[in-house]
Motif scaffolding. Structure first.
Motif, PDB file in Angstrom:
ATOM      1  N   THR A 157       0.765  -1.404   0.109  1.00 32.48           N
ATOM      2  CA  THR A 157      -0.118  -0.082   0.099  1.00 32.48           C
ATOM      3  C   THR A 157       0.806   1.304   0.115  1.00 32.48           C
ATOM      4  N   LEU A 168      -6.386   2.873   7.152  1.00 33.31           N
ATOM      5  CA  LEU A 168      -6.606   1.391   6.574  1.00 33.31           C
ATOM      6  C   LEU A 168      -7.438   0.438   7.302  1.00 33.31           C
ATOM      7  N   ASP A 228      -9.564  -2.358   3.168  1.00 31.19           N
ATOM      8  CA  ASP A 228      -8.388  -2.200   2.208  1.00 31.19           C
ATOM      9  C   ASP A 228      -7.683  -3.515   2.079  1.00 31.19           C
ATOM     10  N   ALA A 269      -8.364  -3.373  -2.989  1.00 29.00           N
ATOM     11  CA  ALA A 269      -8.219  -4.142  -1.656  1.00 29.00           C
ATOM     12  C   ALA A 269      -7.474  -5.349  -2.054  1.00 29.00           C
TER      13      ALA A 269
END
Ligand code: CP
Length: 320
Positions: A157, A168, A228, A269
């Motif tokens: 990420t 998140l 996420d 995700a």
């Protein structure tokens, strides 16, 4: 050719042992993750633990954890001795603590322990004057798994500059009650700022888990668009008596990550699983092997993260 890589000063890490993530300061967790990243980026071999001996004592089955601890220690130049459950005198009645003391007396600097009883690694640590790293103890914790999961998620990420996961939402889904991985992830991810929701039917995700600092939900479908990352857990049939899991159909209906459910996730995700996976039960096979899956990046992260853990604990032990 081996070389010595100067460690970043890690004043934040002063512990001889790594037994759990619960109770660690965010700065301590970040010290391990930052060092793991340095080791990851610097290349595969060094001399940091040349002359040291690491013993891996696995009284329960393992593929990923055992081999990646062995690789991690060797990549730092350490000698490794390896004891598996099937080959040890524990089968003749020797206790885990006595076995660890015997092995330590051969001249060992660090012991990595996996065992069925919760608290086994802490008992070994109380009995030995060397570093002890918990590689999974019953339903209690699996701290290096929690660290490598945080590392893999932060890298995926773009949060690996500072390992700040705030903003998140991570769902930990399925057989949470049996899971030491879940307990370490709740502690680690919360310390790094993530929102953590444990999800499953009440028998597998009881509301009492909220005492660990996470949210608890029994409605996976409602949470899908918020996630996420979705961390699926193996159903641990070996830790259940009675009908907590229910039939495969009931389980899948409540909390499997199926293709239909994955279609309702945000496009960005990530799908995670610590392994081993019951493909087709908690996680559909094509999702586990898809580009949205972090499963192999998690495994890969295990080596630098375990290098960092061994190096920092041994460094702290020799500085004490
Ligand atoms: N995730 C994990 O602990 O896997 P192993 O049991 O294969 O070590």
């Amino acid at each position: 050719m081996t070389r010595v890589r100067t460690p970043t000063p890690v004043a934040a890490w002063t512990r001889r042992d790594l037994l759990a993530l619960r109770g660690l300061e965010p700065a301590e967790i970040r010290a391990i993750l930052r060092r793991a990243k340095e080791l990851d980026l610097m290349g595969p071999r060094g001399d940091e633990l040349r002359g040291r001996t690491v013993a891996t004592l696995f009284f329960e089955d393992s593929t990923r954890t055992r081999l990646s601890f062995t690789l991690a220690a060797r990549r730092l130049g350490a000698e490794v001795i390896d004891l598996g459950a099937g080959a040890s005198s524990v089968n003749k009645g020797e206790s885990i603590v006595d076995t660890a003391r015997v092995i330590h007396s051969m001249g060992v600097d660090a012991v990595v322990v996996r065992a069925k009883p919760a608290g086994a690694a802490a008992l070994v640590a109380e009995s030995l004057p060397c570093s002890v790293v918990n590689a999974g103890d019953g339903r209690h914790e699996h701290p290096t798994q929690g660290l490598l999961d945080a590392y893999a998620l932060a890298r995926a990420t773009g949060r690996d500059a500072d390992f700040d996961l705030s903003g998140l939402t991570v769902l930990i889904v399925g057989d949470v009650v049996s899971s030491r991985v879940a307990r370490s992830n709740i502690a680690g991810l919360r310390a790094l700022g993530a929102r953590v929701v444990c999800v499953g039917p009440p028998a597998l995700a009881p509301v009492s888990l909220s005492a660990l600092g996470c949210e608890v939900s029994h409605d996976f479908d409602a949470l899908l668009p918020q996630a996420d990352a979705v961390m699926m857990l193996r159903v641990q049939f070996e830790r259940h008596e009675g009908g907590a899991v229910g039939s495969s159909r009931e389980f899948r209906s409540a909390c499997a990550l199926t293709r239909d459910r994955a279609a309702r996730l945000k496009p960005a995700a990530w799908i995670m699983h610590p392994g081993p996976i019951n493909k087709g039960l908690e996680l559909d096979a094509d999702l586990a092997d898809s580009p949205r899956s972090l499963v192999l990046q998690q495994v890969r992260a295990g080596v630098p993260v375990r290098m960092a853990c061994l190096e920092l604990c041994l460094h702290a032990a020799s500085s004490a």
